[in-house]
Design an enzyme around this catalytic site. Structure first.
Site, PDB file in Angstrom:
ATOM      1  N   ASP A  67      -4.911  -2.511  18.143  1.00 28.24           N
ATOM      2  CA  ASP A  67      -5.706  -3.623  17.619  1.00 28.24           C
ATOM      3  C   ASP A  67      -6.804  -3.984  18.620  1.00 28.24           C
ATOM      4  O   ASP A  67      -6.841  -3.446  19.728  1.00 28.24           O
ATOM      5  CB  ASP A  67      -4.801  -4.832  17.318  1.00 28.24           C
ATOM      6  CG  ASP A  67      -3.836  -5.170  18.451  1.00 28.24           C
ATOM      7  OD1 ASP A  67      -3.960  -4.590  19.551  1.00 28.24           O
ATOM      8  OD2 ASP A  67      -2.956  -6.014  18.245  1.00 28.24           O
ATOM      9  N   ASP A 136       5.409 -15.518  16.489  1.00 21.71           N
ATOM     10  CA  ASP A 136       5.499 -15.770  15.045  1.00 21.71           C
ATOM     11  C   ASP A 136       5.899 -14.513  14.257  1.00 21.71           C
ATOM     12  O   ASP A 136       5.823 -14.489  13.033  1.00 21.71           O
ATOM     13  CB  ASP A 136       4.166 -16.315  14.512  1.00 21.71           C
ATOM     14  CG  ASP A 136       2.996 -15.358  14.763  1.00 21.71           C
ATOM     15  OD1 ASP A 136       3.242 -14.234  15.273  1.00 21.71           O
ATOM     16  OD2 ASP A 136       1.852 -15.726  14.440  1.00 21.71           O
ATOM     17  N   HIS A 138       4.466 -11.475  14.532  1.00 19.64           N
ATOM     18  CA  HIS A 138       3.409 -10.518  14.193  1.00 19.64           C
ATOM     19  C   HIS A 138       3.547  -9.218  14.983  1.00 19.64           C
ATOM     20  O   HIS A 138       4.093  -9.200  16.086  1.00 19.64           O
ATOM     21  CB  HIS A 138       2.006 -11.133  14.348  1.00 19.64           C
ATOM     22  CG  HIS A 138       1.512 -11.357  15.738  1.00 19.64           C
ATOM     23  ND1 HIS A 138       1.221 -12.606  16.253  1.00 19.64           N
ATOM     24  CD2 HIS A 138       1.212 -10.488  16.727  1.00 19.64           C
ATOM     25  CE1 HIS A 138       0.771 -12.491  17.483  1.00 19.64           C
ATOM     26  NE2 HIS A 138       0.762 -11.211  17.807  1.00 19.64           N
ATOM     27  N   GLU A 143      -0.830 -11.068  11.249  1.00 21.12           N
ATOM     28  CA  GLU A 143      -0.238 -12.402  11.280  1.00 21.12           C
ATOM     29  C   GLU A 143       0.677 -12.603  10.065  1.00 21.12           C
ATOM     30  O   GLU A 143       0.632 -11.815   9.109  1.00 21.12           O
ATOM     31  CB  GLU A 143      -1.365 -13.445  11.287  1.00 21.12           C
ATOM     32  CG  GLU A 143      -2.224 -13.415  12.550  1.00 21.12           C
ATOM     33  CD  GLU A 143      -1.540 -14.023  13.770  1.00 21.12           C
ATOM     34  OE1 GLU A 143      -0.292 -13.956  13.879  1.00 21.12           O
ATOM     35  OE2 GLU A 143      -2.255 -14.549  14.635  1.00 21.12           O
TER      36      GLU A 143
END
Ligand SMILES: N[C@@H]1[C@@H](O)[C@H](O)[C@@H](COP(=O)(O)O)O[C@@H]1O
Length: 260
Positions: A67, A136, A138, A143
């Site tokens: 990423d 979270d 991810h 996300e």
């Protein structure tokens, strides 16, 4: 999915580095997908030590980025391209020729994303993809509520992820809002997925990933759909796993030669 509980981050790094070393001994030009963040650093350090000691020849390895931030100036030290070159490519004695990543500075971001998916496929696909996990849940920068079939594309970061990543920047305001990430569907095409999670802050996300339902709200739970996914966790990150004893016993009973 295989879950391996190790004592600490260093042991996780060593185990995964040995797995990568074995892959490179079988396939010297393997395409390694690498992740950024703090968690995988012990893997890169252990792998570099093997190369420097002569225990591993990684000169044919190819490295692919997972990423990237959008909008950072070219050469910014915290662009993921810079981080991967600094933490992985250079220490392993490779050059930029061995490296591929999405163009976070492209005028046409969507075209750059599609070009990267195509480049990964044309390179023969990722042999082993390293993953960290966000607090979270991810993976990459997918996300919560990312499509489980998503391809490489632009995403908007949550406030939580921008706060988590602010430590790498001079000021929290400098953390970009937008990123390019391999999609979950793209990630699932790698032949082997290896996720490392360390520290108590990841325990809840790990429990949901491993023992919760497959759900877009926990993107890492998509690993349950992959035929060869390994989740390596230290004791702290394993602390909320109900099946921890089972995972320990299963791994302990596995013949050495099987590896992860
Ligand atoms: N895009 C990266 C992820 O690939 C990484 O897994 C996550 C966790 O980072 P850390 O390992 O520093 O907790 O951070 C970023 O969001």
């Amino acid at each position: 999915m295989e879950v391996v509980i190790v004592q600490d981050a260093e042991a996780g790094g060593e185990l995964i580095a040995e797995t990568i070393a074995n892959l490179l001994r079988r396939k010297p030009d393997a395409l390694l997908g690498v992740a950024t963040g703090s968690t995988p650093l012990p893997i890169y350090q252990a792998l570099t030590a093997k190369v420097r000691s002569g225990a591993l020849d990684a000169s044919g390895a190819r490295i692919a980025q997972l990423d990237e931030y959008v909008g950072l100036p070219a050469g910014h030290p915290e662009s993921y391209r810079s981080v991967v070159l600094r933490e992985v490519v250079e220490p392993l004695g490779l050059t930029e020729d061995a490296f591929m990543g999405p163009d976070g500075a492209a005028e046409d971001v969507q075209a750059a994303c599609e070009a990267y998916d195509l480049a990964l496929a044309q390179a023969g696909g990722v042999d082993l993809q390293l993953l960290g996990i966000g607090t979270d849940g991810h993976i990459g920068f997918n996300e919560p509520c990312s499509s489980l079939a998503s391809r490489t594309r632009i995403k908007t970061l949550t406030r939580q992820t921008r706060e988590d990543n602010a430590r790498f920047f001079d000021s929290p305001d400098e953390v970009p809002h937008h990123v390019i990430t391999q999609g979950i569907g793209t990630i699932l095409e790698a032949r082997h997925l290896v996720l490392l999670a360390t520290g108590e802050g990841k325990a809840e996300a790990v429990a949901q990933t491993v023992e919760g339902p497959v759900a877009a709200v926990v993107p890492a739970s998509a690993l349950q759909l992959h035929p060869h996914a390994t989740v390596v966790v230290d004791e702290a990150a394993a602390s909320k796993l109900k099946l921890a004893e089972y995972f320990r016993a299963t791994y302990a009973s596995k013949p050495d030669w099987q590896g992860i």
